[in-house]
Design a protein around this motif. Structure first.
Motif, PDB file in Angstrom:
ATOM      1  N   PHE A  88       0.864  -1.173   0.000  1.00 49.62           N
ATOM      2  CA  PHE A  88       0.000   0.000   0.000  1.00 49.62           C
ATOM      3  C   PHE A  88       0.902   1.225   0.000  1.00 49.62           C
ATOM      4  O   PHE A  88       1.809   1.330   0.820  1.00 49.62           O
ATOM      5  CB  PHE A  88      -0.897   0.020   1.234  1.00 49.62           C
ATOM      6  N   ILE A  89       0.650   2.122  -0.945  1.00 51.71           N
ATOM      7  CA  ILE A  89       1.444   3.347  -1.070  1.00 51.71           C
ATOM      8  C   ILE A  89       0.496   4.534  -1.024  1.00 51.71           C
ATOM      9  O   ILE A  89      -0.543   4.535  -1.690  1.00 51.71           O
ATOM     10  CB  ILE A  89       2.223   3.354  -2.402  1.00 51.71           C
ATOM     11  N   GLN A  90       0.862   5.521  -0.250  1.00 51.68           N
ATOM     12  CA  GLN A  90       0.074   6.739  -0.125  1.00 51.68           C
ATOM     13  C   GLN A  90       1.015   7.912  -0.298  1.00 51.68           C
ATOM     14  O   GLN A  90       1.997   8.031   0.436  1.00 51.68           O
ATOM     15  CB  GLN A  90      -0.572   6.752   1.259  1.00 51.68           C
ATOM     16  N   ILE A  91       0.741   8.760  -1.290  1.00 48.93           N
ATOM     17  CA  ILE A  91       1.591   9.916  -1.570  1.00 48.93           C
ATOM     18  C   ILE A  91       0.715  11.162  -1.578  1.00 48.93           C
ATOM     19  O   ILE A  91      -0.184  11.286  -2.412  1.00 48.93           O
ATOM     20  CB  ILE A  91       2.319   9.765  -2.926  1.00 48.93           C
ATOM     21  N   SER A  92       0.973  12.049  -0.649  1.00 46.65           N
ATOM     22  CA  SER A  92       0.191  13.281  -0.572  1.00 46.65           C
ATOM     23  C   SER A  92       0.562  14.210  -1.724  1.00 46.65           C
ATOM     24  O   SER A  92       1.736  14.451  -1.991  1.00 46.65           O
ATOM     25  CB  SER A  92       0.433  13.994   0.752  1.00 46.65           C
ATOM     26  N   LEU A  93      -0.447  14.710  -2.373  1.00 46.67           N
ATOM     27  CA  LEU A  93      -0.265  15.652  -3.475  1.00 46.67           C
ATOM     28  C   LEU A  93      -0.549  17.086  -3.034  1.00 46.67           C
ATOM     29  O   LEU A  93      -0.349  18.025  -3.804  1.00 46.67           O
ATOM     30  CB  LEU A  93      -1.198  15.277  -4.629  1.00 46.67           C
ATOM     31  N   ILE A  94      -1.004  17.241  -1.808  1.00 49.13           N
ATOM     32  CA  ILE A  94      -1.383  18.548  -1.285  1.00 49.13           C
ATOM     33  C   ILE A  94      -0.166  19.470  -1.286  1.00 49.13           C
ATOM     34  O   ILE A  94       0.926  19.089  -0.850  1.00 49.13           O
ATOM     35  CB  ILE A  94      -1.991  18.396   0.121  1.00 49.13           C
ATOM     36  N   ASP A  95      -0.365  20.670  -1.824  1.00 54.37           N
ATOM     37  CA  ASP A  95       0.689  21.688  -1.927  1.00 54.37           C
ATOM     38  C   ASP A  95       1.870  21.256  -2.793  1.00 54.37           C
ATOM     39  O   ASP A  95       3.000  21.695  -2.586  1.00 54.37           O
ATOM     40  CB  ASP A  95       1.192  22.122  -0.541  1.00 54.37           C
ATOM     41  N   THR A  96       1.607  20.366  -3.764  1.00 52.85           N
ATOM     42  CA  THR A  96       2.626  20.013  -4.755  1.00 52.85           C
ATOM     43  C   THR A  96       2.168  20.544  -6.103  1.00 52.85           C
ATOM     44  O   THR A  96       1.016  20.962  -6.257  1.00 52.85           O
ATOM     45  CB  THR A  96       2.829  18.480  -4.860  1.00 52.85           C
ATOM     46  N   ASP A  97       3.042  20.496  -7.096  1.00 57.88           N
ATOM     47  CA  ASP A  97       2.671  20.998  -8.421  1.00 57.88           C
ATOM     48  C   ASP A  97       1.698  20.079  -9.150  1.00 57.88           C
ATOM     49  O   ASP A  97       1.197  20.439 -10.212  1.00 57.88           O
ATOM     50  CB  ASP A  97       3.910  21.267  -9.270  1.00 57.88           C
ATOM     51  N   ILE A  98       1.404  18.904  -8.609  1.00 60.99           N
ATOM     52  CA  ILE A  98       0.428  18.013  -9.256  1.00 60.99           C
ATOM     53  C   ILE A  98      -0.866  17.879  -8.447  1.00 60.99           C
ATOM     54  O   ILE A  98      -1.727  17.070  -8.790  1.00 60.99           O
ATOM     55  CB  ILE A  98       1.023  16.619  -9.575  1.00 60.99           C
ATOM     56  N   GLU A  99      -1.012  18.697  -7.409  1.00 64.61           N
ATOM     57  CA  GLU A  99      -2.281  18.705  -6.680  1.00 64.61           C
ATOM     58  C   GLU A  99      -3.395  19.121  -7.639  1.00 64.61           C
ATOM     59  O   GLU A  99      -3.261  20.082  -8.386  1.00 64.61           O
ATOM     60  CB  GLU A  99      -2.228  19.679  -5.501  1.00 64.61           C
ATOM     61  N   GLY A 100      -4.475  18.394  -7.666  1.00 67.59           N
ATOM     62  CA  GLY A 100      -5.605  18.704  -8.536  1.00 67.59           C
ATOM     63  C   GLY A 100      -5.489  18.121  -9.935  1.00 67.59           C
ATOM     64  O   GLY A 100      -6.423  18.222 -10.725  1.00 67.59           O
ATOM     65  N   LYS A 101      -4.375  17.517 -10.272  1.00 66.34           N
ATOM     66  CA  LYS A 101      -4.189  16.910 -11.586  1.00 66.34           C
ATOM     67  C   LYS A 101      -5.063  15.663 -11.701  1.00 66.34           C
ATOM     68  O   LYS A 101      -5.126  14.849 -10.777  1.00 66.34           O
ATOM     69  CB  LYS A 101      -2.709  16.542 -11.781  1.00 66.34           C
ATOM     70  N   TYR A 102      -5.718  15.518 -12.853  1.00 66.70           N
ATOM     71  CA  TYR A 102      -6.616  14.380 -13.047  1.00 66.70           C
ATOM     72  C   TYR A 102      -5.834  13.070 -13.145  1.00 66.70           C
ATOM     73  O   TYR A 102      -4.816  12.990 -13.824  1.00 66.70           O
ATOM     74  CB  TYR A 102      -7.454  14.570 -14.322  1.00 66.70           C
ATOM     75  N   PHE A 103      -6.334  12.057 -12.459  1.00 73.36           N
ATOM     76  CA  PHE A 103      -5.789  10.703 -12.541  1.00 73.36           C
ATOM     77  C   PHE A 103      -6.947   9.753 -12.806  1.00 73.36           C
ATOM     78  O   PHE A 103      -7.894   9.693 -12.014  1.00 73.36           O
ATOM     79  CB  PHE A 103      -5.076  10.313 -11.244  1.00 73.36           C
ATOM     80  N   LYS A 104      -6.871   9.027 -13.902  1.00 69.56           N
ATOM     81  CA  LYS A 104      -7.888   8.037 -14.207  1.00 69.56           C
ATOM     82  C   LYS A 104      -7.610   6.785 -13.379  1.00 69.56           C
ATOM     83  O   LYS A 104      -6.524   6.209 -13.468  1.00 69.56           O
ATOM     84  CB  LYS A 104      -7.853   7.689 -15.699  1.00 69.56           C
ATOM     85  N   PRO A 105      -8.561   6.372 -12.522  1.00 68.91           N
ATOM     86  CA  PRO A 105      -8.335   5.181 -11.700  1.00 68.91           C
ATOM     87  C   PRO A 105      -7.876   3.997 -12.555  1.00 68.91           C
ATOM     88  O   PRO A 105      -8.336   3.811 -13.682  1.00 68.91           O
ATOM     89  CB  PRO A 105      -9.697   4.913 -11.057  1.00 68.91           C
ATOM     90  N   LEU A 106      -6.971   3.224 -12.000  1.00 62.77           N
ATOM     91  CA  LEU A 106      -6.347   2.121 -12.723  1.00 62.77           C
ATOM     92  C   LEU A 106      -6.526   0.829 -11.937  1.00 62.77           C
ATOM     93  O   LEU A 106      -6.250   0.788 -10.729  1.00 62.77           O
ATOM     94  CB  LEU A 106      -4.854   2.413 -12.900  1.00 62.77           C
ATOM     95  N   LYS A 107      -6.997  -0.220 -12.621  1.00 67.87           N
ATOM     96  CA  LYS A 107      -7.105  -1.553 -12.021  1.00 67.87           C
ATOM     97  C   LYS A 107      -6.537  -2.557 -13.009  1.00 67.87           C
ATOM     98  O   LYS A 107      -7.019  -2.665 -14.135  1.00 67.87           O
ATOM     99  CB  LYS A 107      -8.554  -1.923 -11.722  1.00 67.87           C
ATOM    100  N   ILE A 108      -5.507  -3.246 -12.578  1.00 68.78           N
ATOM    101  CA  ILE A 108      -4.921  -4.323 -13.374  1.00 68.78           C
ATOM    102  C   ILE A 108      -4.918  -5.559 -12.486  1.00 68.78           C
ATOM    103  O   ILE A 108      -4.324  -5.543 -11.405  1.00 68.78           O
ATOM    104  CB  ILE A 108      -3.490  -3.984 -13.830  1.00 68.78           C
ATOM    105  N   GLU A 109      -5.586  -6.595 -12.939  1.00 64.10           N
ATOM    106  CA  GLU A 109      -5.654  -7.827 -12.161  1.00 64.10           C
ATOM    107  C   GLU A 109      -5.228  -8.987 -13.044  1.00 64.10           C
ATOM    108  O   GLU A 109      -6.004  -9.489 -13.843  1.00 64.10           O
ATOM    109  CB  GLU A 109      -7.062  -8.025 -11.619  1.00 64.10           C
TER     110      GLU A 109
END
Length: 96
Positions: free
Chosen positions: A36-57
């Motif tokens: 499990f990885i958690q990376i805060s984007l708050i106050d970074t240059d990519i905060e608010g950038k769209y990310f399309k959810p990804l599921k690979i199984e």
């Protein structure tokens, strides 16, 4: 540049005396087993950038799920998928 070196540099670029105390990066294990990885984007240059959810199984042991929720990149994956999850983050973070 190696993936780990890139992540170190990204973390360092966002350390400003405050961000690293309240935000940051967390890498933990899951009990299924996996990562499990958690990376805060708050106050970074990519905060608010769209990310399309990804599921690979691919199998019960070879899978990743990534999304961005409440300003946090979250990645989950199988026991051998840590590098792949981090690479998903890097590719997305670098993409214009």
């Amino acid at each position: 540049m190696s993936l780990l070196k890139w992540l170190e540099d990204w973390f360092n670029q966002n350390c400003d005396g405050d961000w690293e105390h309240c935000e940051g990066i967390r890498i933990a294990t899951l009990d299924n087993p996996g990562w499990f990885i958690q990376i805060s984007l708050i106050d970074t240059d990519i905060e608010g950038k769209y990310f399309k959810p990804l599921k690979i199984e691919r199998s019960d042991f070879d899978w990743i799920h990534c999304n961005v929720e409440d300003g946090i990149f979250k990645g989950f994956g199988g026991v051998r998928n840590l590098e792949e999850i981090l690479d998903v983050f890097r590719v997305w973070a670098l993409c214009e």
